[in-house]
Design a protein around this motif. Structure first.
Motif, PDB file in Angstrom:
ATOM      1  N   ARG A 280       0.837  -1.211   0.000  1.00 58.66           N
ATOM      2  CA  ARG A 280       0.000   0.000   0.000  1.00 58.66           C
ATOM      3  C   ARG A 280       0.870   1.259   0.000  1.00 58.66           C
ATOM      4  O   ARG A 280       0.600   2.218  -0.716  1.00 58.66           O
ATOM      5  CB  ARG A 280      -0.905  -0.028   1.239  1.00 58.66           C
ATOM      6  N   ARG A 281       1.955   1.210   0.791  1.00 61.17           N
ATOM      7  CA  ARG A 281       2.815   2.388   0.878  1.00 61.17           C
ATOM      8  C   ARG A 281       3.935   2.385  -0.165  1.00 61.17           C
ATOM      9  O   ARG A 281       4.672   3.343  -0.292  1.00 61.17           O
ATOM     10  CB  ARG A 281       3.415   2.479   2.288  1.00 61.17           C
ATOM     11  N   GLY A 282       4.055   1.283  -0.905  1.00 63.38           N
ATOM     12  CA  GLY A 282       5.122   1.190  -1.923  1.00 63.38           C
ATOM     13  C   GLY A 282       6.504   1.193  -1.307  1.00 63.38           C
ATOM     14  O   GLY A 282       7.462   1.667  -1.920  1.00 63.38           O
ATOM     15  N   VAL A 283       6.625   0.657  -0.098  1.00 65.43           N
ATOM     16  CA  VAL A 283       7.922   0.668   0.591  1.00 65.43           C
ATOM     17  C   VAL A 283       8.350  -0.784   0.877  1.00 65.43           C
ATOM     18  O   VAL A 283       7.716  -1.475   1.679  1.00 65.43           O
ATOM     19  CB  VAL A 283       7.848   1.452   1.924  1.00 65.43           C
ATOM     20  N   PHE A 284       9.386  -1.193   0.185  1.00 70.31           N
ATOM     21  CA  PHE A 284       9.960  -2.539   0.418  1.00 70.31           C
ATOM     22  C   PHE A 284      11.427  -2.327   0.745  1.00 70.31           C
ATOM     23  O   PHE A 284      12.232  -2.075  -0.145  1.00 70.31           O
ATOM     24  CB  PHE A 284       9.825  -3.411  -0.829  1.00 70.31           C
ATOM     25  N   TYR A 285      11.754  -2.361   2.024  1.00 70.23           N
ATOM     26  CA  TYR A 285      13.134  -2.024   2.393  1.00 70.23           C
ATOM     27  C   TYR A 285      14.089  -3.192   2.203  1.00 70.23           C
ATOM     28  O   TYR A 285      13.686  -4.351   2.151  1.00 70.23           O
ATOM     29  CB  TYR A 285      13.219  -1.443   3.801  1.00 70.23           C
ATOM     30  N   GLN A 286      15.386  -2.814   2.080  1.00 70.16           N
ATOM     31  CA  GLN A 286      16.433  -3.822   1.870  1.00 70.16           C
ATOM     32  C   GLN A 286      16.840  -4.434   3.204  1.00 70.16           C
ATOM     33  O   GLN A 286      16.815  -3.757   4.223  1.00 70.16           O
ATOM     34  CB  GLN A 286      17.683  -3.171   1.258  1.00 70.16           C
ATOM     35  N   ASN A 287      17.238  -5.681   3.146  1.00 73.94           N
ATOM     36  CA  ASN A 287      17.886  -6.285   4.303  1.00 73.94           C
ATOM     37  C   ASN A 287      19.264  -6.756   3.835  1.00 73.94           C
ATOM     38  O   ASN A 287      19.415  -7.867   3.331  1.00 73.94           O
ATOM     39  CB  ASN A 287      17.083  -7.459   4.849  1.00 73.94           C
ATOM     40  N   THR A 288      20.254  -5.892   3.982  1.00 74.90           N
ATOM     41  CA  THR A 288      21.570  -6.177   3.397  1.00 74.90           C
ATOM     42  C   THR A 288      22.313  -7.307   4.118  1.00 74.90           C
ATOM     43  O   THR A 288      23.319  -7.784   3.602  1.00 74.90           O
ATOM     44  CB  THR A 288      22.439  -4.903   3.372  1.00 74.90           C
ATOM     45  N   SER A 289      21.820  -7.745   5.245  1.00 70.63           N
ATOM     46  CA  SER A 289      22.472  -8.888   5.900  1.00 70.63           C
ATOM     47  C   SER A 289      22.236 -10.171   5.096  1.00 70.63           C
ATOM     48  O   SER A 289      22.853 -11.197   5.349  1.00 70.63           O
ATOM     49  CB  SER A 289      21.968  -9.060   7.333  1.00 70.63           C
TER      50      SER A 289
END
Ligand code: SF4
Length: 338
Positions: A280-289
């Motif tokens: 809905r918010r268009g936010v898919f954050y990275q998990n660089t680990s």
């Protein structure tokens, strides 16, 4: 259920591990053009094992491998895959000429509700689908049959099977949708031989080696012969010797715990809510680990590092509808990192 999105455990597992990777695969439908060859090998062996357990016909099983590697004469990768799969399946048929289980179903798909643990209401957005390698009966108990191709089989590999929550969740869904009570999982592990077909030496390499031997020899002569490439027959013989070792195959039976069902179903619900919020918010954050999990870069590393550059997409990625593993032919492996 048709107006709701079909999802799989792979999707939720990927979303849990890295939301950005899940967006690339399940929102934008992207996969790398160059697929991981380990995944392709695993898919081929799964297909061949289905044929073997359905028919117990080794010729038909090997014929499938032949057809999947039809270009092996000119394609190095296909030749490697063909050799390993052929020897592995021959060894498997010899190792298990009879079984102490009865096959109930193979490559069985299911589709079930994802429910809110607080209210018991079904999700209006998603259903969960999956496919199990098999369902078998041992005595009066049913088990999921799960094939694994492993690079190394040691105690830590067997320990890690406990964290394979996918099968626990699948056991629940098989019980719900097919009405078969699942006691546990029968892991069918096939080890990948590390042998390589010898390429032999070129004329120039032979001359260099021969010159070195002559230089070291007191007589100033050498009887060395040029090492010729190993023929397909010779390599198959060497692989067959390897696969005559019973340690190349292993069966492990694990019981599924009923308490885990509830935990996993609650977690699945949480993931659906987090996904809806991210979309809905268009936010898919990275998990660089997770970028170098299992010692290799994530399939989306190039794209992610470029900040989603469209040129990188054009050059290295293509569109492929998600959940290829549910297809009836299931030939295409999912290029998932985790
Ligand atoms: S490269 Fe790393 S951050 Fe980017 S999608 Fe893959 S795992 Fe996630």
């Amino acid at each position: 259920m048709s107006d709701r999105s079909v999802t799989t455990y792979s999707m939720w597992s990927l979303f849990r591990n890295c939301r950005k990777a899940a967006q690339y695969r399940y929102v934008l439908d992207l996969v790398p053009i160059e697929r991981d060859r380990n995944l392709a090998f695993g898919s081929l062996v799964h297909e061949a094992l289905e044929i073997w357990h359905r028919t117990r016909d080794l010729a038909a099983t090997l014929d499938h491998v032949d057809r999947a590697c039809a270009n092996r004469a000119g394609d190095e990768e296909q030749r490697r895959t063909w050799h390993l799969a052929t020897a592995m399946l021959r060894g498997y048929a010899a190792r298990y000429p009879t079984e102490d289980f009865e096959v109930v179903a193979l490559e069985k798909t299911f589709e079930g509700e994802i429910t809110n643990p607080a209210t018991g209401a079904a999700s209006r957005s998603f259903v969960l689908a999956g496919k199990v390698d098999g369902i078998v009966r041992v005595g009066d108990e049913h088990y999921l049959l799960e094939h694994k191709t492993a690079a190394v089989l040691d105690s830590s590999y067997l320990e890690r099977l406990w964290t394979d929550f996918q099968v626990t969740l699948y056991s629940f869904y098989i019980e719900q949708t097919l009405g078969i009570s699942i006691a546990g999982v029968l892991y069918n592990v096939l080890v990948k031989a590390r042998l390589q077909q010898s390429a032999g030496e070129t004329e120039a390499e032979f001359e260099t080696r021969r010159a070195e031997l002559i230089a070291k020899s007191k007589s100033g002569k050498s009887s060395a012969q040029r090492r010729m490439p190993e023929s397909d027959e010779e390599f198959q013989r060497r692989l067959a010797e390897k696969y005559a070792d019973p340690a190349m195959f292993h069966r492990e039976r694990l019981y599924v715990s009923r308490e885990q069902f509830d935990t996993l179903r609650a977690e699945l619900w949480e993931l659906t809510q987090a996904f809806l919020d991210a979309r809905r918010r268009g936010v898919f954050y990275q998990n660089t680990s997770q970028c170098f999990q299992y010692g290799r870069p994530c399939p989306y590393f190039a794209l992610c590092r470029s900040g989603g550059n469209p040129n990188v997409i054009d050059n290295l990625y293509e569109k492929l509808p998600p959940h290829q593993e549910l297809r009836a032919d299931a030939a295409a492996a999912e290029a998932l990192p985790f």
